[in-house]
Design an enzyme around this catalytic site. Structure first.
Site, PDB file in Angstrom:
ATOM      1  N   SER A   1       0.813  -1.211   0.000  1.00  0.00           N
ATOM      2  CA  SER A   1       0.000   0.000   0.000  1.00  0.00           C
ATOM      3  C   SER A   1       0.859   1.278   0.000  1.00  0.00           C
ATOM      4  O   SER A   1       1.591   1.499  -0.956  1.00  0.00           O
ATOM      5  CB  SER A   1      -0.943  -0.054   1.212  1.00  0.00           C
ATOM      6  OG  SER A   1      -2.127   0.624   0.926  1.00  0.00           O
TER       7      SER A   1
ATOM      8  N   LYS B   1     -20.449  19.110   7.562  1.00  0.00           N
ATOM      9  CA  LYS B   1     -19.309  19.394   8.443  1.00  0.00           C
ATOM     10  C   LYS B   1     -19.024  18.243   9.418  1.00  0.00           C
ATOM     11  O   LYS B   1     -17.883  18.024   9.820  1.00  0.00           O
ATOM     12  CB  LYS B   1     -19.579  20.700   9.212  1.00  0.00           C
ATOM     13  CG  LYS B   1     -18.374  21.266   9.927  1.00  0.00           C
ATOM     14  CD  LYS B   1     -17.248  21.633   8.979  1.00  0.00           C
ATOM     15  CE  LYS B   1     -15.981  21.963   9.750  1.00  0.00           C
ATOM     16  NZ  LYS B   1     -14.808  21.955   8.888  1.00  0.00           N
TER      17      LYS B   1
END
Lengths: 194, 297
Positions: free
Chosen positions: B123, B175
């Site tokens: 990764s 948010k």
């Protein structure tokens, strides 16, 4: 007595210094000296261990050395208190004399020559002096042991024979315990009977 | 006076030995088995890759420290090549990109960079490896895992059982996206999926750039689904360049830098004696940080 005089005294005039220490009991300075010796030796012992380790640069087994070093410091401080209490108790039981806090201070200062062993050993490794690698730490250990016996003698006001007996008493107990275990183990063997 | 002199001499000796000891402990970053005139720098990346670490935490995979080490290798004239030793399962996307960028800059300076894979180089670790000139893997190294993951937890049910009620005051609809106290809305899921897809696309571009002519784009798409490979499989697929160990990577770096004979090795971001002391005291695995909505390679 200043700290410098105490350090000098424990190395070169141990009897009078130990008498003073057991009487005056400067505990905080004893702890300072004891912990300094431990921390210094932990650092130098890392260098000694690393001098003997050949490892790939990306592996870090040395972390374990630090962990063991740290555990050693904590264990040693606990052991100092336990030792002082134990010897004082034994002395009270056998000889009717006790002075745990005085003994604690004396044992703390008795560790001072121990600060010489590892650096001298490391110096011997660096200058390639094989005899020194073995001898220097051994001398320092024996020096500390002698001072510990003297600490028992002066703080508990015993004669040298009694102080030695008290000092080796835990060892005698362990030997006795092991002898009992061994004897019971051997007696449980199914020996052939005629 | 005499007493003071004796104690002073004793202290001087102890200070000298303490200094030598600290020097010896810090000198672990040199491989004493090798000697030479040219130096090869080793940058080690161990453990999960992240942007920051607390004073208690300790891993050699903090982006800031690694970038600093790469810069140091770039500035020092005695360093002719760099070996990046990676033993990492990946980590933060941003941190991996930052390190990779710094490696690209180092290569632009003309210093060859070789990756040496440890047990795992997957990764984010592989992202970094793609920014080097040559990748050496062990046959059993775990690599690949080309993909992006974001994991969120919804603890709404648990909060309810504990009697905890979160109140959120927000300036915009999204948010508190990824909040642990409520389910993700369908729109939010779409936004986050787009984020992951974009990041994945960047990963593919990074591998394509790093492995040019070594793996075809369609073949890469086929295998870039997050799966892992052994070093041997990765070699067959073109994800790595050769099989070998750490010293083979060093040899490759020497060859690429045109170094004749043996070179000195220096781990440029090695742990200091204080780091080792902290590592001894605190197991870093116990103090890993992790945000709920962290984007990871």
């Amino acid at each position: 007595m200043t700290l410098t005089e105490m350090v000098y005294g424990i190395l070169f005039q141990p009897v009078s210094t130990l008498q003073y220490l057991s009487r005056e009991k400067p505990l905080s300075r004893a702890m300072l000296v004891f912990v300094s010796v431990l921390l210094f030796n932990t650092l130098v012992n890392q260098a000694i261990s690393m001098a003997n380790i050949e490892e790939l640069p990306f592996s870090l087994p040395v972390n374990l050395l630090w962990l063991f070093g740290l555990m050693g410091i904590i264990f040693s401080i606990l052991l100092l208190f336990l030792t002082a209490g134990f010897f004082s108790l034994l002395s009270e039981v056998f000889f009717g004399r006790a002075n745990a806090s005085g003994l604690l201070v004396c044992l703390g200062f008795a560790s001072v020559p121990g600060i010489l062993g590892p650096p001298l050993q490391y110096a011997a490794i660096l200058i390639k002096l094989p005899a020194g690698v073995v001898l220097f730490p051994l001398i320092s250990i024996v020096w500390v042991m002698i001072l510990q016996v003297m600490a028992l003698r002066e703080s508990l006001e015993l004669d040298t024979g009694k102080a030695i007996l008290l000092y080796i008493f835990p060892l005698l107990l362990v030997i006795l315990f092991l002898a009992i275990i061994t004897a019971s183990f051997i007696s449980s063997f199914p020996f052939a009977e005629f | 006076m005499h007493k003071k002199l004796v104690v002073f001499l004793l202290l001087a000796f102890l200070l000298l030995m303490a200094g030598l000891s600290i020097r010896a402990v810090n000198r672990l970053d040199h491989d004493s088995t090798r000697e030479g005139t040219a130096t090869i720098a080793v940058v080690q990346i161990n453990g999960p890759i992240g942007g920051v670490s607390s004073w208690m935490e300790n891993s050699s995979s903090t982006a800031g420290d690694i970038m600093e080490a790469i810069r140091k290798a770039g500035k020092r004239e005695d360093i002719k090549a760099v070996v990046v030793r990676i033993d990492s399962p990946g980590g933060s996307a941003g941190a991996s990109q930052e390190i990779a960028m710094e490696l690209e800059r180092l290569r632009e300076k003309g210093k060859p960079v070789v990756t040496s894979m440890g047990d795992v180089c997957a990764s984010g670790g592989y992202w970094i490896a793609c920014s080097t000139d040559h990748i050496v893997a062990n046959g059993a190294s775990m690599t690949g895992s080309i993909g992006v993951i974001m994991q969120l937890s919804n603890l709404e049910g648990l909060y309810g059982k504990l009697g905890i009620r979160n109140q959120t005051i927000k300036s915009g609809e999204h948010k508190d996206m990824g909040s642990t106290s409520r389910e993700l809305s369908a729109e939010e899921e779409k936004i986050l999926q787009a984020l992951v897809d974009d990041s994945y696309q960047q990963f593919l571009e990074q591998v394509q750039k790093g492995r040019q002519e070594k793996i075809a784009a369609d073949k890469l798409l086929e295998i870039a689904d997050g799966r892992i490979f052994t070093g041997k499989q990765a070699l067959e697929l073109g994800l790595v360049d050769s099989l070998g160990n750490y010293y083979d990577a060093v040899q490759q770096a020497e060859k690429m830098a045109g170094i004749k004979g043996e070179s000195k090795l220096e781990v440029i971001n090695a742990f200091s004696w204080w780091d080792r002391f902290k590592l001894g005291m605190f197991n870093p695995n116990l103090f890993q940080q992790g945000g709920f909505a962290e984007l990871k390679y």
